[in-house]
Design a protein around this motif. Structure first.
Motif, PDB file in Angstrom:
ATOM      1  N   VAL A  71     100.489  26.297  10.336  1.00  0.00           N
ATOM      2  CA  VAL A  71     100.898  25.204  11.110  1.00  0.00           C
ATOM      3  C   VAL A  71      99.667  23.946  11.225  1.00  0.00           C
ATOM      4  N   CYS A  72     100.208  22.841  10.791  1.00  0.00           N
ATOM      5  CA  CYS A  72      99.168  21.688  11.203  1.00  0.00           C
ATOM      6  C   CYS A  72      99.828  20.593  11.838  1.00  0.00           C
ATOM      7  N   LEU A  73      99.445  19.304  11.837  1.00  0.00           N
ATOM      8  CA  LEU A  73      99.948  18.252  12.546  1.00  0.00           C
ATOM      9  C   LEU A  73     101.329  17.792  12.042  1.00  0.00           C
ATOM     10  N   GLY A  74     101.348  17.225  10.796  1.00  0.00           N
ATOM     11  CA  GLY A  74     102.127  16.546  10.256  1.00  0.00           C
ATOM     12  C   GLY A  74     103.220  17.384   9.113  1.00  0.00           C
ATOM     13  N   ASN A  75     102.733  18.640   8.793  1.00  0.00           N
ATOM     14  CA  ASN A  75     103.141  19.239   7.680  1.00  0.00           C
ATOM     15  C   ASN A  75     103.643  18.580   6.432  1.00  0.00           C
ATOM     16  N   ILE A  76     102.448  17.825   6.040  1.00  0.00           N
ATOM     17  CA  ILE A  76     102.575  16.853   4.724  1.00  0.00           C
ATOM     18  C   ILE A  76     101.382  17.113   4.053  1.00  0.00           C
ATOM     19  N   CYS A  77     100.357  17.846   4.747  1.00  0.00           N
ATOM     20  CA  CYS A  77      99.107  17.630   4.054  1.00  0.00           C
ATOM     21  C   CYS A  77      98.689  19.152   3.824  1.00  0.00           C
ATOM     22  N   ARG A  78      98.028  19.446   4.924  1.00  0.00           N
ATOM     23  CA  ARG A  78      96.991  20.970   4.929  1.00  0.00           C
ATOM     24  C   ARG A  78      98.270  22.037   4.917  1.00  0.00           C
ATOM     25  N   SER A  79      99.265  22.394   5.847  1.00  0.00           N
ATOM     26  CA  SER A  79      99.898  23.394   6.199  1.00  0.00           C
ATOM     27  C   SER A  79     100.846  23.568   4.633  1.00  0.00           C
ATOM     28  N   PRO A  80     101.358  22.529   3.781  1.00  0.00           N
ATOM     29  CA  PRO A  80     102.008  22.611   2.953  1.00  0.00           C
ATOM     30  C   PRO A  80     101.212  23.191   1.634  1.00  0.00           C
ATOM     31  N   MET A  81      99.879  22.796   1.686  1.00  0.00           N
ATOM     32  CA  MET A  81      99.054  23.284   0.703  1.00  0.00           C
ATOM     33  C   MET A  81      98.731  24.671   0.804  1.00  0.00           C
ATOM     34  N   ALA A  82      98.447  25.202   1.995  1.00  0.00           N
ATOM     35  CA  ALA A  82      98.402  26.562   2.581  1.00  0.00           C
ATOM     36  C   ALA A  82      99.523  27.435   2.184  1.00  0.00           C
ATOM     37  N   HIS A  83     100.817  26.751   2.541  1.00  0.00           N
ATOM     38  CA  HIS A  83     102.093  27.340   2.346  1.00  0.00           C
ATOM     39  C   HIS A  83     102.330  27.697   0.782  1.00  0.00           C
ATOM     40  N   VAL A  84     102.207  26.604  -0.182  1.00  0.00           N
ATOM     41  CA  VAL A  84     102.346  26.730  -1.735  1.00  0.00           C
ATOM     42  C   VAL A  84     101.406  27.832  -2.190  1.00  0.00           C
TER      43      VAL A  84
ATOM     44  N   VAL B  38     100.761  35.852  -2.350  1.00  0.00           N
ATOM     45  CA  VAL B  38     101.429  37.017  -2.049  1.00  0.00           C
ATOM     46  C   VAL B  38     102.501  37.373  -3.167  1.00  0.00           C
ATOM     47  N   ALA B  39     102.991  36.500  -4.044  1.00  0.00           N
ATOM     48  CA  ALA B  39     103.807  36.923  -5.376  1.00  0.00           C
ATOM     49  C   ALA B  39     102.742  37.704  -6.207  1.00  0.00           C
ATOM     50  N   GLU B  40     101.615  37.176  -6.357  1.00  0.00           N
ATOM     51  CA  GLU B  40     100.570  37.771  -7.487  1.00  0.00           C
ATOM     52  C   GLU B  40     100.124  39.161  -6.757  1.00  0.00           C
TER      53      GLU B  40
ATOM     54  N   ALA C 203     106.326  39.608  -2.837  1.00  0.00           N
ATOM     55  CA  ALA C 203     107.243  38.571  -2.607  1.00  0.00           C
ATOM     56  C   ALA C 203     108.312  39.136  -1.788  1.00  0.00           C
ATOM     57  N   ASP C 204     108.896  40.257  -2.172  1.00  0.00           N
ATOM     58  CA  ASP C 204     109.989  41.008  -1.281  1.00  0.00           C
ATOM     59  C   ASP C 204     109.649  41.302   0.121  1.00  0.00           C
ATOM     60  N   ALA C 205     108.509  41.417   0.522  1.00  0.00           N
ATOM     61  CA  ALA C 205     108.361  41.727   1.945  1.00  0.00           C
ATOM     62  C   ALA C 205     107.486  40.581   2.925  1.00  0.00           C
ATOM     63  N   VAL C 206     107.016  39.731   2.243  1.00  0.00           N
ATOM     64  CA  VAL C 206     106.328  38.633   3.012  1.00  0.00           C
ATOM     65  C   VAL C 206     107.016  37.412   2.806  1.00  0.00           C
ATOM     66  N   GLU C 207     107.200  36.747   4.052  1.00  0.00           N
ATOM     67  CA  GLU C 207     107.724  35.408   4.059  1.00  0.00           C
ATOM     68  C   GLU C 207     106.843  34.263   4.575  1.00  0.00           C
TER      69      GLU C 207
ATOM     70  N   ALA D 184      90.242  24.326  -1.726  1.00  0.00           N
ATOM     71  CA  ALA D 184      89.212  25.400  -1.887  1.00  0.00           C
ATOM     72  C   ALA D 184      89.127  26.281  -0.462  1.00  0.00           C
ATOM     73  N   MET D 185      89.446  25.796   0.599  1.00  0.00           N
ATOM     74  CA  MET D 185      89.343  26.551   1.851  1.00  0.00           C
ATOM     75  C   MET D 185      90.794  27.484   1.573  1.00  0.00           C
ATOM     76  N   VAL D 186      92.084  26.739   1.426  1.00  0.00           N
ATOM     77  CA  VAL D 186      93.323  27.384   1.374  1.00  0.00           C
ATOM     78  C   VAL D 186      93.245  28.621   0.251  1.00  0.00           C
ATOM     79  N   GLU D 187      92.617  28.358  -0.976  1.00  0.00           N
ATOM     80  CA  GLU D 187      92.769  29.330  -1.865  1.00  0.00           C
ATOM     81  C   GLU D 187      91.984  30.394  -1.448  1.00  0.00           C
ATOM     82  N   ARG D 188      90.640  30.444  -1.214  1.00  0.00           N
ATOM     83  CA  ARG D 188      89.784  31.496  -0.370  1.00  0.00           C
ATOM     84  C   ARG D 188      90.684  32.035   0.374  1.00  0.00           C
ATOM     85  N   THR D 189      90.893  31.518   1.477  1.00  0.00           N
ATOM     86  CA  THR D 189      91.842  32.090   2.795  1.00  0.00           C
ATOM     87  C   THR D 189      92.866  32.943   2.304  1.00  0.00           C
ATOM     88  N   SER D 190      93.767  32.216   1.231  1.00  0.00           N
ATOM     89  CA  SER D 190      94.909  32.926   0.968  1.00  0.00           C
ATOM     90  C   SER D 190      94.593  34.297   0.225  1.00  0.00           C
ATOM     91  N   THR D 191      93.731  34.217  -0.619  1.00  0.00           N
ATOM     92  CA  THR D 191      93.375  35.434  -1.350  1.00  0.00           C
ATOM     93  C   THR D 191      92.988  36.735  -0.272  1.00  0.00           C
TER      94      THR D 191
END
Ligand code: 4NP
Length: 169
Positions: free
Chosen positions: A22-35, A41-43, A47-51, A149-156
């Motif tokens: 969740v961010c403010l506009g859902n066009i910068c930070r949270s979309p990057m984190a989402h993708v 999750v797929a790697e 992918a079958d268990a986590v949305e 860089a932040m979202v890659e580290r955190t997502s891993t």
């Protein structure tokens, strides 16, 4: 409690997990984190268990694509930025997601503050744990690289924690 040692809250439905960023506009930070998080999750074979979903607390950009600079930063790093469409938070997200992760303290406050299922995204960042993901919207391209860089580290880290929680490590 926003430290990295805070465990993931249990799934509402055993064996499945619904995460929202969740961010403010859902066009910068949270979309990057989402993708990026969806890719991790797929790697991790989950992918079958986590949305993964994302939204903004504001509704200005609903239905639109992500910011061009966010998309360019993701694309250059090998991710698919084309599928995103901005969404706005609705109260039911607080009822049905297992975990909502806010990009900054303002987003966290809009979610009602930290609780078992609501915390800062970077509470899972192994570097600068518990910090904010700064809003890059009004800045230069450097800001988007920093967010990536932040979202890659955190997502891993998050994908690893999900594997353990769901018994899929
Ligand atoms: P985001 O960035 O919260 O990371 O998506 C912003 C996007 C748009 C606006 C503010 C922040 N805005 O004011 O339109």
């Amino acid at each position: 409690m926003t430290s990295a040692s805070a465990p993931l809250p249990p799934p509402r439905t055993p064996g499945r997990y619904r995460l929202a960023v969740v961010c403010l506009g859902n066009i910068c930070r949270s979309p990057m984190a989402h993708v990026v998080l969806e890719q991790r999750v797929a790697e991790a074979g989950l992918a079958d268990a986590v949305e993964v979903t994302s939204c903004g607390t504001g509704g200005w950009h609903v239905g639109g694509p992500m910011d061009d600079r966010a998309a360019a930063t993701l694309t250059a790093a090998g991710y698919d930025a084309t599928r995103h469409r901005a969404r706005q938070l609705t109260p039911d997200w607080l009822e049905d997601r297992d975990l909502l992760l806010a990009m900054d303290e303002t987003n966290l406050a809009e979610l009602g503050g930290a609780s078992e299922r609501v915390r800062l995204f970077r509470s899972f960042d192994p570097v600068g744990t518990g910090g904010e993901v700064p809003d890059p919207y009004y800045g230069g391209d450097d800001g988007f690289e920093e967010v990536l860089a932040m979202v890659e580290r955190t997502s891993t880290a998050l994908a690893g924690a999900l594997q353990h929680l769901l018994g899929r490590a």
